[in-house]
Design a protein around this motif. Structure first.
Motif, short mmCIF file in Angstrom:
data_model
loop_
_atom_site.label_atom_id
_atom_site.label_comp_id
_atom_site.label_asym_id
_atom_site.label_seq_id
_atom_site.Cartn_x
_atom_site.Cartn_y
_atom_site.Cartn_z
N UNK A 45 70.45 20.13 43.84
CA UNK A 45 70.20 18.73 44.22
C UNK A 45 69.99 17.88 42.97
N UNK A 46 69.27 18.40 42.01
CA UNK A 46 69.06 17.67 40.76
C UNK A 46 70.36 17.51 39.99
N UNK A 47 71.14 18.59 39.92
CA UNK A 47 72.39 18.55 39.15
C UNK A 47 73.42 17.63 39.78
N UNK A 48 73.43 17.55 41.10
CA UNK A 48 74.44 16.75 41.80
C UNK A 48 73.98 15.33 42.09
N UNK A 49 72.76 14.99 41.72
CA UNK A 49 72.24 13.65 41.99
C UNK A 49 73.16 12.55 41.45
N UNK A 182 79.56 19.83 39.31
CA UNK A 182 78.99 21.16 39.50
C UNK A 182 79.40 22.11 38.37
N UNK A 183 80.66 22.10 38.01
CA UNK A 183 81.14 22.99 36.95
C UNK A 183 80.51 22.63 35.62
N UNK A 184 80.39 21.35 35.34
CA UNK A 184 79.72 20.93 34.11
C UNK A 184 78.27 21.37 34.09
N UNK A 185 77.61 21.26 35.24
CA UNK A 185 76.21 21.67 35.33
C UNK A 185 76.05 23.16 35.06
N UNK A 186 76.96 23.97 35.61
CA UNK A 186 76.90 25.42 35.39
C UNK A 186 77.08 25.74 33.91
N UNK A 187 78.01 25.04 33.26
CA UNK A 187 78.35 25.35 31.88
C UNK A 187 77.34 24.80 30.88
N UNK A 188 76.46 23.92 31.31
CA UNK A 188 75.55 23.25 30.38
C UNK A 188 74.09 23.53 30.72
N UNK A 189 73.80 24.79 31.03
CA UNK A 189 72.42 25.21 31.25
C UNK A 189 71.90 25.87 29.97
N UNK A 190 70.68 25.52 29.61
CA UNK A 190 70.12 26.03 28.36
C UNK A 190 68.78 26.71 28.63
N UNK A 192 64.97 28.16 27.23
CA UNK A 192 63.88 27.49 26.53
C UNK A 192 64.08 27.48 25.02
N UNK A 193 64.78 28.51 24.49
CA UNK A 193 65.00 28.57 23.04
C UNK A 193 66.20 27.75 22.59
N UNK A 194 66.82 27.03 23.53
CA UNK A 194 67.95 26.18 23.19
C UNK A 194 69.30 26.85 23.29
N UNK A 195 69.32 28.14 23.59
CA UNK A 195 70.59 28.84 23.72
C UNK A 195 71.18 28.60 25.10
N UNK A 196 72.49 28.71 25.18
CA UNK A 196 73.15 28.57 26.48
C UNK A 196 72.85 29.78 27.35
N UNK A 197 72.64 29.53 28.63
CA UNK A 197 72.42 30.64 29.54
C UNK A 197 73.72 31.42 29.73
N UNK A 198 73.63 32.73 29.94
CA UNK A 198 74.83 33.55 30.08
C UNK A 198 75.73 33.07 31.21
N UNK A 199 77.02 33.05 30.93
CA UNK A 199 78.01 32.63 31.92
C UNK A 199 79.38 33.15 31.51
N UNK A 200 80.15 33.58 32.49
CA UNK A 200 81.56 33.91 32.31
C UNK A 200 82.33 33.17 33.40
N UNK A 201 83.44 32.56 33.04
CA UNK A 201 84.28 31.86 34.02
C UNK A 201 85.60 32.63 34.19
N UNK A 202 85.97 32.87 35.45
CA UNK A 202 87.22 33.53 35.79
C UNK A 202 88.14 32.48 36.42
N UNK A 218 82.06 28.31 27.09
CA UNK A 218 81.93 29.42 28.04
C UNK A 218 83.06 30.43 27.85
N UNK A 219 82.75 31.73 27.76
CA UNK A 219 83.83 32.73 27.70
C UNK A 219 84.69 32.67 28.96
N UNK A 220 86.00 32.69 28.78
CA UNK A 220 86.94 32.53 29.89
C UNK A 220 87.79 33.78 30.06
N UNK A 221 88.10 34.08 31.32
CA UNK A 221 89.07 35.10 31.68
C UNK A 221 90.13 34.39 32.50
#
Length: 264
Positions: A45-49, A182-190, A192-202, A218-221
């Motif tokens: 809800x926050x990401x799609x506001x 939504x896709x931008x929100x998934x790819x731009x999650x960080x 607390x230490x500022x690193x990107x959260x793990x994600x792989x896109x297929x 984001x690593x892509x397949x």
């Protein structure tokens, strides 16, 4: 070059354990008036506001489609199903195109169908063939992919609805703005230490690969689409499931257990 597909499956023949946020008794027009927090998970809800207006407009469009006598797929209770999976838990993004246009098939998760649907769509059968070749996991007779969703696999179509029997009929009606956000929100999650959260896109096929600019580092397949029209031109042999697990491990996020139960 892959053909431009008409749905996430290209099949003419043709989950997630949370309770639905809305019931089948609620129509699309009513969805358009509900608070966003009653439609999707709180972090979604926050990401799609920023695109809430787009979302309400397209839900209102679906209400008009239904009022004119058109069957809209999937049902109101499933049309936003992908966003009931918490954004924070997404680990793998699999991008589809638009829902299966065959009544009874679409369930709100890309490539998945209702667990009782027989036979399963041919694209999904090809996904199962590659899963067996890649990881030695047996193909299933059902198309319930909710076990993947439970592990943080976001099965997201670019367009979240379709008129029954008319593949691609709800493209350019407003969904693209919502799923882009939504896709931008998934790819731009960080973290607390500022690193990107793990994600792989297929990304399977040219339509899915079109979202590449939204995914940043984001690593892509990527490969051809699993449709019978293109699977033999690069999907078979691409080993997306083992590659996704390797990329998750490199990011310190374990693996996905891709094996589905024999029956839903």
């Amino acid at each position: 070059m892959d053909p431009v597909p008409a749905s996430d499956s290209l099949d003419s023949d043709a989950l997630f354990e949370l309770e639905p946020a809305v019931t089948h008794a609620v129509g699309f027009a009513e969805l358009a008036r509900l608070p966003l927090l009653e439609l999707v998970a709180a972090d979604w809800a926050e990401a799609l506001a920023p695109v809430e207006g787009n979302l309400r407009d397209v839900l209102a469009f679906l209400g008009r489609e239904a009022a004119e006598g058109h069957e809209v797929l999937p049902s109101p209770s499933n049309v936003l199903r992908a966003f009931r999976q918490p954004l924070a838990g997404v680990r793998v993004l699999i991008v589809g195109q638009d829902p299966y246009p065959t009544p009874g098939h679409a369930v709100g998760l890309s490539f998945a169908v209702d667990g009782a649907t027989r036979p399963i769509p041919r694209s999904l059968a090809n996904i199962y063939k590659e899963l067996e070749a890649d990881l030695g996991l047996p193909p299933r007779i059902h198309g319930d992919l909710s076990r993947w969703a439970d592990q943080g696999v976001l099965l997201l179509n670019r367009v979240l609805s379709v008129r029954a029997g008319a593949a691609g009929s709800h493209r350019n009606k407003g969904w693209e703005a919502v799923t882009t956000a939504a896709i931008r929100a998934v790819a731009n999650r960080f973290a607390a230490d500022g690193s990107r959260k793990p994600l792989v896109a297929i990304l399977w096929g040219k339509d899915a690969e079109a979202v590449r600019p939204l995914l940043g580092p984001t690593p892509l397949i990527t490969s051809a689409h699993p449709s019978p029209l293109s699977a033999s031109r690069g999907f078979f042999g691409s080993r997306p499931f083992s590659h996704a697990n390797s990329l998750l491990q490199e990011q310190g996020d374990g693996t996905v257990d891709w094996e589905l139960p024999p029956l839903p």
